[in-house]
Design a protein around this motif. Structure first.
Motif, PDB file in Angstrom:
ATOM      1  N   LEU A 163      26.635  31.628  60.753  1.00 38.52           N
ATOM      2  CA  LEU A 163      25.431  30.314  61.087  1.00 38.52           C
ATOM      3  C   LEU A 163      24.260  30.812  61.614  1.00 38.52           C
ATOM      4  N   ASP A 164      23.217  30.076  60.867  1.00 30.99           N
ATOM      5  CA  ASP A 164      22.190  30.142  61.308  1.00 30.99           C
ATOM      6  C   ASP A 164      21.511  28.794  62.310  1.00 30.99           C
ATOM      7  N   LEU A 165      21.179  29.113  64.039  1.00 28.34           N
ATOM      8  CA  LEU A 165      20.536  28.052  64.042  1.00 28.34           C
ATOM      9  C   LEU A 165      19.369  28.145  64.638  1.00 28.34           C
ATOM     10  N   SER A 166      18.575  26.903  65.235  1.00 26.69           N
ATOM     11  CA  SER A 166      17.419  26.558  66.288  1.00 26.69           C
ATOM     12  C   SER A 166      17.388  27.085  67.566  1.00 26.69           C
ATOM     13  N   TYR A 167      16.136  27.755  67.755  1.00 25.17           N
ATOM     14  CA  TYR A 167      16.445  28.859  69.489  1.00 25.17           C
ATOM     15  C   TYR A 167      15.430  28.242  69.769  1.00 25.17           C
ATOM     16  N   TYR A 168      15.439  27.976  71.189  1.00 25.65           N
ATOM     17  CA  TYR A 168      14.418  27.837  71.798  1.00 25.65           C
ATOM     18  C   TYR A 168      12.878  28.779  71.306  1.00 25.65           C
ATOM     19  N   LYS A 169      11.804  28.196  70.225  1.00 20.68           N
ATOM     20  CA  LYS A 169      10.668  29.071  69.933  1.00 20.68           C
ATOM     21  C   LYS A 169      10.107  30.355  70.852  1.00 20.68           C
ATOM     22  N   ASN A 170       9.565  31.735  70.748  1.00 20.86           N
ATOM     23  CA  ASN A 170       9.894  33.046  71.930  1.00 20.86           C
ATOM     24  C   ASN A 170      10.592  33.184  72.472  1.00 20.86           C
ATOM     25  N   ARG A 171      11.858  32.435  72.392  1.00 19.47           N
ATOM     26  CA  ARG A 171      13.005  32.532  73.379  1.00 19.47           C
ATOM     27  C   ARG A 171      14.095  33.426  73.211  1.00 19.47           C
ATOM     28  N   GLU A 174      16.239  35.840  74.421  1.00 17.31           N
ATOM     29  CA  GLU A 174      17.721  35.434  75.762  1.00 17.31           C
ATOM     30  C   GLU A 174      18.896  36.082  75.109  1.00 17.31           C
ATOM     31  N   VAL A 175      19.184  35.623  73.911  1.00 22.85           N
ATOM     32  CA  VAL A 175      20.304  36.264  73.446  1.00 22.85           C
ATOM     33  C   VAL A 175      21.071  36.967  72.339  1.00 22.85           C
ATOM     34  N   ASP A 177      21.593  39.847  70.335  1.00 21.01           N
ATOM     35  CA  ASP A 177      22.348  40.877  71.626  1.00 21.01           C
ATOM     36  C   ASP A 177      22.863  42.342  70.048  1.00 21.01           C
ATOM     37  N   ASN A 178      22.810  41.283  68.424  1.00 21.72           N
ATOM     38  CA  ASN A 178      22.958  42.252  67.422  1.00 21.72           C
ATOM     39  C   ASN A 178      24.239  43.117  67.617  1.00 21.72           C
ATOM     40  N   LYS A 179      24.958  42.057  67.716  1.00 21.72           N
ATOM     41  CA  LYS A 179      26.445  43.050  67.854  1.00 21.72           C
ATOM     42  C   LYS A 179      27.201  41.228  67.245  1.00 21.72           C
ATOM     43  N   SER A 180      26.976  39.869  68.512  1.00 17.17           N
ATOM     44  CA  SER A 180      26.844  38.929  67.396  1.00 17.17           C
ATOM     45  C   SER A 180      26.093  37.470  66.823  1.00 17.17           C
ATOM     46  N   ILE A 181      25.098  38.439  68.166  1.00 17.08           N
ATOM     47  CA  ILE A 181      23.975  37.608  67.479  1.00 17.08           C
ATOM     48  C   ILE A 181      22.900  37.779  66.764  1.00 17.08           C
ATOM     49  N   TYR A 182      22.317  37.718  65.809  1.00 18.11           N
ATOM     50  CA  TYR A 182      20.699  38.104  65.945  1.00 18.11           C
ATOM     51  C   TYR A 182      19.787  37.491  65.115  1.00 18.11           C
ATOM     52  N   PRO A 183      18.569  38.016  65.105  1.00 14.94           N
ATOM     53  CA  PRO A 183      17.617  37.400  64.668  1.00 14.94           C
ATOM     54  C   PRO A 183      17.734  36.649  63.216  1.00 14.94           C
ATOM     55  N   GLY A 184      16.943  35.371  62.993  1.00 14.39           N
ATOM     56  CA  GLY A 184      17.399  34.233  61.940  1.00 14.39           C
ATOM     57  C   GLY A 184      17.919  35.081  61.357  1.00 14.39           C
ATOM     58  N   TYR A 185      18.504  35.449  59.987  1.00 18.26           N
ATOM     59  CA  TYR A 185      18.077  35.582  58.571  1.00 18.26           C
ATOM     60  C   TYR A 185      17.470  34.756  57.695  1.00 18.26           C
ATOM     61  N   HIS A 186      16.660  34.917  57.066  1.00 17.40           N
ATOM     62  CA  HIS A 186      15.773  34.236  55.822  1.00 17.40           C
ATOM     63  C   HIS A 186      15.347  33.068  56.697  1.00 17.40           C
ATOM     64  N   MET A 187      15.107  32.936  57.805  1.00 15.64           N
ATOM     65  CA  MET A 187      14.878  31.922  58.635  1.00 15.64           C
ATOM     66  C   MET A 187      13.230  32.790  59.514  1.00 15.64           C
ATOM     67  N   ASN A 188      12.489  31.612  60.405  1.00 19.76           N
ATOM     68  CA  ASN A 188      11.664  32.100  60.978  1.00 19.76           C
ATOM     69  C   ASN A 188      12.457  32.769  62.581  1.00 19.76           C
ATOM     70  N   LYS A 189      11.998  34.341  62.536  1.00 20.54           N
ATOM     71  CA  LYS A 189      12.401  35.204  63.767  1.00 20.54           C
ATOM     72  C   LYS A 189      12.198  34.595  64.622  1.00 20.54           C
ATOM     73  N   LYS A 190      11.255  34.264  65.254  1.00 18.87           N
ATOM     74  CA  LYS A 190      11.271  33.671  66.789  1.00 18.87           C
ATOM     75  C   LYS A 190      11.647  32.145  66.715  1.00 18.87           C
ATOM     76  N   SER A 191      11.958  31.789  66.133  1.00 18.60           N
ATOM     77  CA  SER A 191      12.735  30.093  66.845  1.00 18.60           C
ATOM     78  C   SER A 191      14.295  29.578  65.859  1.00 18.60           C
ATOM     79  N   ASN A 208      27.609  25.015  71.804  1.00 16.74           N
ATOM     80  CA  ASN A 208      26.342  25.019  73.101  1.00 16.74           C
ATOM     81  C   ASN A 208      25.440  25.409  72.275  1.00 16.74           C
ATOM     82  N   LEU A 209      24.749  26.566  71.334  1.00 18.44           N
ATOM     83  CA  LEU A 209      24.429  27.224  71.101  1.00 18.44           C
ATOM     84  C   LEU A 209      24.033  25.701  69.611  1.00 18.44           C
ATOM     85  N   ILE A 210      25.019  25.467  69.174  1.00 24.47           N
ATOM     86  CA  ILE A 210      25.099  24.016  67.971  1.00 24.47           C
ATOM     87  C   ILE A 210      24.254  23.186  68.410  1.00 24.47           C
TER      88      ILE A 210
END
Length: 221
Positions: A163-171, A174-175, A177-191, A208-210
């Motif tokens: 599941l790709d989700l938006s997150y606070y830009k440049n933050r 914070e979440v 861990d490269n185990k359950s959560i990775y930088p956005g695949y095919h999306m802007n990895k800053k947000s 909560n992330l949704i």
């Protein structure tokens, strides 16, 4: 009688209730009169099977011509109105059986039940990818898809559901861990972030992330 289910789609019970089905003892029933109340559409869902009948009210018997190749203006008008209702039910109450992970199904149900938003499959070529968008401004706030695990961390070549989700830009750090959560695949990895839906993360934390992603999407123009 016609069976409406097939192996590629599943029924969403909450959508049935919203559409107007009545649930009694886990049997969902929908009735609608058509053609000046001369005919009655009866749709029933029980034991994971959805069936439909067209009843001729005057005789309280099934109108078999609805499923025949009978031609004629009157008969065609009846069949066309019957088909429109069935197609509308299928469109609004069925979802594709694309995803298999239990958490993926939980995520889909959560988004549907909390935000009244269904998956959209935008690309015929990529029928294992679906997006959800904010009803207020049509901005995406989530993408559910199947990808190879090695696209995230160069590990195995196993197909996973994410599941790709938006997150606070440049933050995002914070979440991630490269185990359950990775930088956005095919999306802007800053947000954007990518969450693996394999039960390695608590489902309430995913919810909560949704919610965060949905709120971020509301601010976009």
């Amino acid at each position: 009688m016609r069976i409406l289910n097939n192996e590629k789609y599943q029924v969403n019970k909450q959508s049935l209730l919203e559409y107007g089905f009545i649930n009694e003892n886990n049997i969902y029933t929908y009735i609608k009169n058509i053609i000046n109340n001369e005919f009655q559409v009866l749709v029933e869902y029980k034991d994971n099977i959805m069936t439909s009948k067209l009843i001729e009210v005057a005789y309280q018997d099934e109108y078999l011509q609805a499923d025949s190749k009978t031609s004629g203006e009157y008969s065609n008008n009846i069949k066309n109105e019957y088909e429109e209702i069935l197609n509308d039910i299928i469109e609004k109450c069925f979802t594709k059986k694309v995803f298999n992970y239990n958490q993926t199904k939980q995520v889909i149900d959560y988004i549907k039940n909390k935000y009244n938003i269904n998956l959209e499959y935008l690309w015929e070529k990529y029928d294992d990818t679906a997006i959800v968008r904010n009803n207020c401004n049509n901005k995406w706030f989530g993408i559910i898809m199947k990808i190879n695990k090695n696209k995230l961390d160069n590990s195995t070549n196993n197909l996973i559901e994410v599941l790709d989700l938006s997150y606070y830009k440049n933050r995002v750090d914070e979440v991630i861990d490269n185990k359950s959560i990775y930088p956005g695949y095919h999306m802007n990895k800053k947000s954007w972030i990518t969450v693996i839906l394999d039960n390695s993360m608590n489902i309430n934390d995913i919810y909560n992330l949704i919610d965060i992603s949905y709120e971020i999407s509301k601010m976009k123009k």
